[in-house]
Design an enzyme around this catalytic site. Sequence first.
Site, PDB file in Angstrom:
ATOM      1  N   GLU A 265      34.411  -8.651  36.941  1.00 42.00           N
ATOM      2  CA  GLU A 265      35.122  -7.067  37.018  1.00 42.00           C
ATOM      3  C   GLU A 265      35.293  -6.351  35.756  1.00 42.00           C
ATOM      4  OE1 GLU A 265      33.984  -6.162  39.805  1.00 42.00           O
ATOM      5  OE2 GLU A 265      34.010  -7.882  40.940  1.00 42.00           O
TER       6      GLU A 265
ATOM      7  N   TYR B 275      22.112  -9.661  41.082  1.00 44.14           N
ATOM      8  CA  TYR B 275      23.068 -10.729  40.222  1.00 44.14           C
ATOM      9  C   TYR B 275      22.477 -11.985  39.642  1.00 44.14           C
ATOM     10  CZ  TYR B 275      26.647  -8.193  42.868  1.00 44.14           C
ATOM     11  OH  TYR B 275      27.583  -7.311  43.517  1.00 44.14           O
TER      12      TYR B 275
ATOM     13  N   GLN C 220      31.218   2.372  46.170  1.00 43.39           N
ATOM     14  CA  GLN C 220      29.936   2.019  45.907  1.00 43.39           C
ATOM     15  C   GLN C 220      29.192   1.619  47.243  1.00 43.39           C
ATOM     16  OE1 GLN C 220      29.734  -1.523  43.271  1.00 43.39           O
ATOM     17  NE2 GLN C 220      27.546  -0.559  42.416  1.00 43.39           N
TER      18      GLN C 220
ATOM     19  N   GLN D 145      36.590   2.574  49.343  1.00 42.76           N
ATOM     20  CA  GLN D 145      35.482   1.882  48.635  1.00 42.76           C
ATOM     21  C   GLN D 145      34.181   2.588  48.390  1.00 42.76           C
ATOM     22  OE1 GLN D 145      34.749  -0.929  47.190  1.00 42.76           O
ATOM     23  NE2 GLN D 145      32.739  -0.460  47.114  1.00 42.76           N
TER      24      GLN D 145
HETATM   25  N1  BES Z   1      30.198  -3.788  42.095  1.00 40.00           N
HETATM   26  C1  BES Z   1      30.440  -4.985  42.871  1.00 40.00           C
HETATM   27  C2  BES Z   1      30.749  -4.895  44.511  1.00 40.00           C
HETATM   28  C3  BES Z   1      29.840  -3.846  45.098  1.00 40.00           C
HETATM   29  C4  BES Z   1      28.333  -3.692  44.778  1.00 40.00           C
HETATM   30  C5  BES Z   1      30.241  -3.235  46.044  1.00 40.00           C
HETATM   31  C6  BES Z   1      27.630  -2.978  45.538  1.00 40.00           C
HETATM   32  C7  BES Z   1      29.352  -2.087  46.752  1.00 40.00           C
HETATM   33  C8  BES Z   1      28.139  -2.075  46.331  1.00 40.00           C
HETATM   34  C9  BES Z   1      31.452  -5.954  42.331  1.00 40.00           C
HETATM   35  O1  BES Z   1      31.539  -6.065  40.822  1.00 40.00           O
HETATM   36  C10 BES Z   1      30.968  -7.425  42.554  1.00 40.00           C
HETATM   37  O2  BES Z   1      29.941  -7.789  42.239  1.00 40.00           O
HETATM   38  N2  BES Z   1      31.820  -8.250  43.307  1.00 40.00           N
HETATM   39  C11 BES Z   1      31.538  -9.550  43.460  1.00 40.00           C
HETATM   40  C12 BES Z   1      32.126 -10.505  42.448  1.00 40.00           C
HETATM   41  C13 BES Z   1      31.035 -11.620  42.291  1.00 40.00           C
HETATM   42  C14 BES Z   1      29.787 -11.527  42.110  1.00 40.00           C
HETATM   43  C15 BES Z   1      31.965 -12.507  40.957  1.00 40.00           C
HETATM   44  C16 BES Z   1      32.104  -9.833  45.067  1.00 40.00           C
HETATM   45  O3  BES Z   1      32.954  -9.129  45.413  1.00 40.00           O
HETATM   46  O4  BES Z   1      31.947 -11.002  45.408  1.00 40.00           O
HETATM   47 ZN    ZN Z   2      29.701  -6.766  39.990  1.00 41.88          ZN
END
Ligand code: BES
Ligand code: ZN
Length: 631
Positions: A318, A407, A163, A161
Amino acid sequence: MREFKILSFFAIGLILSSCGNSEESTAKKNRSAQISDSHSYSNFKKINTTHLHLDIEVDFETKTIAGVARHEMNDHHSNVAIFDTKALEIQKVTLGKDNEIGTDFEIGDANEILGRPLKVKIKPDTKYINIYYSTTDKTQALDWLEPALTTGKKHPFMYTQGQAILTRSWIPLQDTPMNRITYSADVKVPSELMAVMSAENPKKKSATGEYHFKMNQRIPAYLIALAVGDLTYTPLSDRCGIYSEPELAAECEYEFVDLPKMIEAAENLYGTYQWDQFDMAILPYSFPFGGMENPRLTFANPTLLAGDRSLVSVVAHELAHSWSGNLVTNATWNDFWLNEGFTVYFENRIMEALYGKEIADIHAFIERQDLSATLEDMENGKHPEDTQLKLHLDARDPDEGLTDIAYVKGAFFLRTLEKKVGRKKFDAFLKQYFKSHAFQTISTESFVEYLRAELLEPNKIEFNVDEWIYQPGIPDNCVKIRSRRLERMSELAQDVNEGEMIFIGSDADLKRDDFITQEWLAFIRGLSDDITPQTMREIDRKLSFSMSANSAIKSEWYQLAIRVGYKDMRPYMKEHLMKVGRRWLIEGIYTELANSKDTSNLKWAKDVFAKAKDNYHFVSRSTVAEILGEK
Ligand code: BES
Ligand code: ZN
């Protein structure tokens, strides 16, 4: 030893490199050159990797990845190249392609968030830098899972992972979204396992355990990803499909059947999908996110397999990142809302295209509720200024920017703009934005400039952009979302709050399947903390929330149960916490347990965490440790 010997060389080198030169004055003309990334040690503006080749072996016995990171550099004139590393062991560094010659290097002091800079002595014409390294047991990107933590329970699993800034803990590189690279990899894994990456992928296991990967499009370092396990491929169309353990293949095929349609809908909105293939890899339950948008290969948590396709908005999310985030990338982690706010907006448009406005509004409404709760917490917390879209996370962990502000406030900013200018113009603007910035990174300031020049000024539109982006809280003109169906669920909850036994009498036949997941979430959220454990027991008897197959419902239900003091569900809650590592599904529960007036809850939480923590990835483990005061 070697590290000390060369100190003086670097002292001189760094002084020289900080002096002005002609390159810098050209750079000043370019706005992006003025921004720096405080979360990277690398001197990527002087010298940067253009292509990375990994030659690595994944060893499940020692739980390490070891090998060489071969960096091909741009034309530079620099005497030093600085890379990011974290908890890595650097064995040696060489220069050259076919004829490698050792060079001096220095590893700087460790910073808890950033790791350690690796400074390599080079020549002004150095083209190739090869870093021989291995990961350590302190790595934060890698999750090594025993067979017991997989669905098949026969083979181990490993995934990365990256990010936001964890890639540097499995690859020494310039770990900044401001530099984009192509990459290739030769990866050796145990022959019974399959390796997949955010690249062109195999469809079958190789007999030797050797795999070759290529990512020909330029991506930021945080999107380099690798997963190794007992995987099989299930195609859903000629350009999308699912990698999963064989035991989950049929469930995946059912749950994600709409994926091909989602890709079409996304393309109709904002232009051609640029990454050829869109596959997903279903990882073990410990994966700390619902999904992670690694290009060509989204990583996903098996909790998405709810059995009723009710959590597919994560897939839409995604997929949307293939434009917002992967094609057009936030320049720094202070601009994170450019990745996530756009993606939540885009996700909702995909949902609307596939399932209609009523469903899309249901999702947006739930998100708006989440945002209100987050705002209240943040306004009373340590960093009320974090409710701005543009963040100032210097010297802080970029993970702290991962909130509903980026978000949901981000998405509502775009929705409000859309309402003001009209959908047609707004869509044309976004399509052009993705096209003109494809494979580039962008800062908030540059986006604002582009927005004014391309949308607001030509249409003579006044809009409080600065208030939305640079001020805390939610501006008054934020669009309001209504959802009749969710209002109905709140009314139902209100009846329960007022002592009506809705499960006896006219509504007695209410069944779990009568409503979608998000409606039940609204129902649970509408229940008051003053209801009795007995009422929760009755609801459970009727609707079985405590043992639901849907982890989103379970998480919401358990949080209420803790506040109400309904303890019957503890065995189920424990099972959930032991199994699921997706942070969003466990942090709310641990937070309620830690804040509960009934202090036995905190003790219970600590006991469970002690047993569960080995099942969590570092990301979730450290968040929970902090919640429980163990950090
Ligand atoms: N990119 C993110 C996950 C992330 C952000 C990992 C920052 C590490 C650092 C991913 O696209 C995300 O937002 N996942 C969400 C999805 C949801 C908002 C629909 C999740 O995993 O809950
Ligand atoms: Zn995201």
